[in-house]
Design an enzyme around this catalytic site. Structure first.
Site, PDB file in Angstrom:
ATOM      1  N   LYS A   1      28.913  16.095  13.262  1.00  0.00           N
ATOM      2  CA  LYS A   1      27.278  16.234  14.753  1.00  0.00           C
ATOM      3  C   LYS A   1      28.033  14.671  14.766  1.00  0.00           C
ATOM      4  CE  LYS A   1      24.079  14.992  16.644  1.00  0.00           C
ATOM      5  NZ  LYS A   1      24.712  14.099  18.178  1.00  0.00           N
TER       6      LYS A   1
ATOM      7  N   GLU B   1      24.741   4.048   7.972  1.00  0.00           N
ATOM      8  CA  GLU B   1      25.683   2.707   8.045  1.00  0.00           C
ATOM      9  C   GLU B   1      24.941   2.259   9.685  1.00  0.00           C
ATOM     10  OE1 GLU B   1      27.951   0.993   6.434  1.00  0.00           O
ATOM     11  OE2 GLU B   1      28.342   1.851   4.950  1.00  0.00           O
TER      12      GLU B   1
ATOM     13  N   CYS C   1      29.615  -2.383  15.424  1.00  0.00           N
ATOM     14  CA  CYS C   1      28.613  -3.046  14.963  1.00  0.00           C
ATOM     15  C   CYS C   1      29.010  -4.082  13.652  1.00  0.00           C
ATOM     16  CB  CYS C   1      28.876  -1.880  13.338  1.00  0.00           C
ATOM     17  SG  CYS C   1      30.381  -1.744  12.470  1.00  0.00           S
TER      18      CYS C   1
ATOM     19  N   GLU D   1      19.739  -6.158  17.837  1.00  0.00           N
ATOM     20  CA  GLU D   1      21.220  -5.932  17.776  1.00  0.00           C
ATOM     21  C   GLU D   1      21.288  -5.573  19.451  1.00  0.00           C
ATOM     22  OE1 GLU D   1      22.948  -2.368  16.978  1.00  0.00           O
ATOM     23  OE2 GLU D   1      24.568  -2.890  16.020  1.00  0.00           O
TER      24      GLU D   1
HETATM   25  P1  NAD Z   1      22.356   6.211  17.540  1.00  0.00           P
HETATM   26  O1  NAD Z   1      21.328   5.724  15.720  1.00  0.00           O
HETATM   27  O2  NAD Z   1      22.010   6.608  18.830  1.00  0.00           O
HETATM   28  O3  NAD Z   1      22.660   7.631  16.861  1.00  0.00           O
HETATM   29  C1  NAD Z   1      23.692   8.032  16.302  1.00  0.00           C
HETATM   30  C2  NAD Z   1      24.256   9.313  15.901  1.00  0.00           C
HETATM   31  O4  NAD Z   1      22.778   9.792  15.549  1.00  0.00           O
HETATM   32  C3  NAD Z   1      24.572  10.232  17.179  1.00  0.00           C
HETATM   33  O5  NAD Z   1      25.012  11.506  16.867  1.00  0.00           O
HETATM   34  C4  NAD Z   1      22.865  10.944  17.910  1.00  0.00           C
HETATM   35  O6  NAD Z   1      23.161  11.978  18.578  1.00  0.00           O
HETATM   36  C5  NAD Z   1      22.199  11.056  16.560  1.00  0.00           C
HETATM   37  N1  NAD Z   1      20.574  10.973  16.189  1.00  0.00           N
HETATM   38  C6  NAD Z   1      19.788  10.128  17.501  1.00  0.00           C
HETATM   39  N2  NAD Z   1      18.731  11.014  16.800  1.00  0.00           N
HETATM   40  C7  NAD Z   1      18.561  11.680  15.592  1.00  0.00           C
HETATM   41  C8  NAD Z   1      17.825  12.272  14.687  1.00  0.00           C
HETATM   42  N3  NAD Z   1      16.661  12.395  15.061  1.00  0.00           N
HETATM   43  N4  NAD Z   1      18.299  13.284  13.898  1.00  0.00           N
HETATM   44  C9  NAD Z   1      18.999  13.135  13.596  1.00  0.00           C
HETATM   45  N5  NAD Z   1      20.594  12.616  14.560  1.00  0.00           N
HETATM   46  C10 NAD Z   1      19.814  11.992  15.343  1.00  0.00           C
HETATM   47  O7  NAD Z   1      23.087   5.027  17.420  1.00  0.00           O
HETATM   48  P2  NAD Z   1      24.366   4.744  18.879  1.00  0.00           P
HETATM   49  O8  NAD Z   1      23.219   4.084  19.545  1.00  0.00           O
HETATM   50  O9  NAD Z   1      24.842   6.098  18.768  1.00  0.00           O
HETATM   51  O10 NAD Z   1      25.019   4.075  18.404  1.00  0.00           O
HETATM   52  C11 NAD Z   1      25.419   2.156  18.009  1.00  0.00           C
HETATM   53  C12 NAD Z   1      24.864   1.804  16.499  1.00  0.00           C
HETATM   54  O11 NAD Z   1      25.638   2.827  16.109  1.00  0.00           O
HETATM   55  C13 NAD Z   1      24.605   0.480  16.986  1.00  0.00           C
HETATM   56  O12 NAD Z   1      23.035   0.244  16.181  1.00  0.00           O
HETATM   57  C14 NAD Z   1      25.815   0.478  15.911  1.00  0.00           C
HETATM   58  O13 NAD Z   1      25.560  -1.102  14.971  1.00  0.00           O
HETATM   59  C15 NAD Z   1      25.771   1.315  14.558  1.00  0.00           C
HETATM   60  N6  NAD Z   1      27.228   1.245  13.988  1.00  0.00           N
HETATM   61  C16 NAD Z   1      27.057   0.881  12.678  1.00  0.00           C
HETATM   62  C17 NAD Z   1      28.329   0.991  11.826  1.00  0.00           C
HETATM   63  C18 NAD Z   1      28.607   0.950  10.907  1.00  0.00           C
HETATM   64  O14 NAD Z   1      29.419   1.305   9.884  1.00  0.00           O
HETATM   65  N7  NAD Z   1      27.772  -0.069  10.095  1.00  0.00           N
HETATM   66  C19 NAD Z   1      29.412   1.475  13.237  1.00  0.00           C
HETATM   67  C20 NAD Z   1      29.556   1.289  14.613  1.00  0.00           C
HETATM   68  C21 NAD Z   1      28.207   1.698  15.237  1.00  0.00           C
END
Ligand code: NAD
Length: 491
Positions: free
Chosen positions: A180, A255, A289, A385
């Site tokens: 997803k 992650e 990230c 962040e």
């Molecule tokens: P987010 O948590 O808003 O969304 C991530 C994913 O989760 C999206 O696909 C979203 O649609 C889905 N999602 C949201 N609510 C959900 C739910 N209730 N159930 C299931 N899925 C759900 O994050 P974002 O804004 O897309 O990405 C930014 C974040 O990702 C930052 O915090 C960043 O640090 C982190 N990130 C971490 C890594 C790593 O490897 N540690 C890599 C890239 C990004």
């Protein structure tokens, strides 16, 4: 609207059972070019029924995929990598148009994606168990088995690369996947799913259900037939998913975010440090990230280093990803507003804005590279962040203070030390609370190196051979050797 190097369909369906299929609810939502704000295509909004279908298709496919001989599984996964390479320019153009990143950064993401398929393909026939010595009456050994259905929820900042990071190890371990992607940037994921089918992966082994966190993501992570969950995204969503997973006792790999510190000592090469730090915070407009959000500088070199960083930042060319500038736009209007809020919060808290802080006077979600100094640990910009091109600079006087500042946040994803003293580099590396420590560099990780968070930055490891542990469970098999006649009562 087409971008240079790629043409888009008007509408993209879900990718289930090896083919594109319309969403059962008939709903689509636009995905936008962050450089203009204009829609480039419409992407299906998956329903609870669509997720259910994808999971049941994956479940059936997993039962056969696990029995495909491992060398053949490896060959098929390797073939995906070859196709990624054959289509690299198109994939990079898709990513750049949909996510906004400069083309050369998108190319590097695609090259990394190819490497995940190649790297894990080679591991497919080396996932061995152990033989356990328990004495003469029993032969005991372990086998490493796939979980079955791996649900993967990915964020919008590196969608294609992170698809490969999770899907490649899941597949070689014998799992089927349902991915997803984030609603803002689903196009590269859909193209990669089509390449997986073209490579000859059996139908149903790789499925993509696009849509929002709720209901699409929610339905996936709470599905009772999902056997393991890999999530990359924010801490809040990670916490929520972990609670959902608790209901079905489903293992999670998380992650999450970072608030990553770089510590710079006076004996470092300051020109090199300035290059590493600007790359570390401004790559992908800070939407990384492991970006270096916090720069901890020894007080004796604060002004010298800051001058160099500001000079580089102010020389940046900013523009649409397809022009391959130094800095592209942020991913969305909503995210641009969020980053501006943090800049206001920093100013109000008394941090000194040294450069940047403004949007550009043009369409799209552009913001200048921004540097604050005089940042102190209690400020929100020091702890939360921001996920944008915003660097917060602190001063320190000695190692102990630097470590306290560096470790004084809830996150622990990455950290860095810049020094020419080898003993200090080792001392600091040991004391930094982070899953990755860079010394005299930033972004030192590769596909082979394990990556993940300490503290609230996550659970488990992606990349490297360690990632395979998230996709395999151990079964112990104990075979009794006692002669049946000998073991009969009274015998
Ligand atoms: P987010 O948590 O808003 O969304 C991530 C994913 O989760 C999206 O696909 C979203 O649609 C889905 N999602 C949201 N609510 C959900 C739910 N209730 N159930 C299931 N899925 C759900 O994050 P974002 O804004 O897309 O990405 C930014 C974040 O990702 C930052 O915090 C960043 O640090 C982190 N990130 C971490 C890594 C790593 O490897 N540690 C890599 C890239 C990004």
């Amino acid at each position: 609207m087409d971008q240079p190097g790629v043409s888009f369909e008007d509408e993209y369906g879900l990718h289930i059972d090896g083919r594109f299929t319309p969403p059962s609810g008939g709903e689509y939502q636009p995905t936008r070019d962050p450089a203009t704000g204009e829609p480039i295509a419409s992407v299906a909004v998956g329903t609870v029924e669509d997720v259910d279908r994808a999971v049941s298709v994956a479940r059936e496919a997993a039962a056969e995929w696990r029995d495909v001989p491992p060398d053949e599984r490896g060959r098929l996964v390797h073939r995906v990598g070859e196709l990624v390479d054959d289509n690299a320019e198109e994939l990079a153009a898709i990513e750049s148009a949909d996510q906004g990143k400069p083309l050369s950064q998108a190319r590097s993401d695609v090259a990394g994606a190819r490497r995940y398929f190649e790297y894990y393909a080679g591991a497919a026939d080396k996932l061995e168990g152990r033989s356990v010595p328990v004495g003469p009456d029993q032969v005991d050994f372990t086998v490493r088995e796939p979980y079955g259905v791996s649900a993967q929820v990915t964020p919008w900042n590196f969608p294609g690369n992170l698809f490969a990071r999770g899907v490649a190890p899941a597949l070689v371990a014998g799992n089927a996947v349902v991915v997803k992607p984030a609603p803002q940037t689903a196009l590269s994921t859909l193209r990669l799913a089509a390449l997986c089918a073209e490579a000859g992966l059996p139908d149903g082994v790789v499925n993509v259900v696009t849509g929002f966190g709720d209901p699409t993501g929610e339905a996936l992570v709470s599905h009772e037939n999902v056997d393991t969950i890999t999530f990359t995204g924010s801490v809040e969503t990670g916490q929520h998913i972990m609670k959902r997973a608790a209901e079905t006792i489903t293992p999670v790999t998380l992650e999450l975010g970072g608030k990553n510190p770089a510590i710079v000592f006076p004996d470092a090469d300051l020109d090199a440090v300035a290059d590493h730090i600007t790359t570390g915070i401004f790559t992908n407009a800070g939407q990384v990230c492991s970006a270096v959000d916090r720069l901890l500088v020894h007080e004796s070199i604060h002004d010298e280093l800051l001058d160099r960083i500001v000079r580089i930042a102010e020389g940046y060319e900013i523009g649409p990803g397809w022009n391959d500038p130094d800095l592209g736009p942020l991913v969305s209007e909503e995210h641009l507003e969020r980053v501006h809020e943090y800049i206001d919060v920093g100013r109000e808290a008394g941090a000194t804005l040294v450069t940047g802080g403004a949007s550009l006077d043009r369409p799209g979600y552009f913001i200048e590279p921004t540097v604050f100094t005089d940042v102190t640990p209690e400020m929100r910009i020091a702890r939360e962040e921001i996920f944008g091109p915003v660097l917060s600079v602190f001063r320190f006087t000695d190692e102990r203070e630097a470590i306290a500042l560096a470790n004084g946040v809830e996150y622990g994803l990455a950290a860095g030390v810049f020094t020419s003293e080898i003993t200090r580099a080792h001392r600091m590396s040991r004391d930094l609370e982070a899953g990755t420590v860079y010394v005299n560099a930033w972004f030192g990780e590769t596909n082979q190196t394990p990556f993940g968070g300490y503290k609230r930055s996550g659970i488990g490891r992606e990349k490297g051979l360690e990632a395979l542990d998230s996709y395999l469970q151990t079964k112990n098999i104990a075979i009794g050797l006692e002669d049946e006649a000998d073991s009969l009562p009274g015998a």
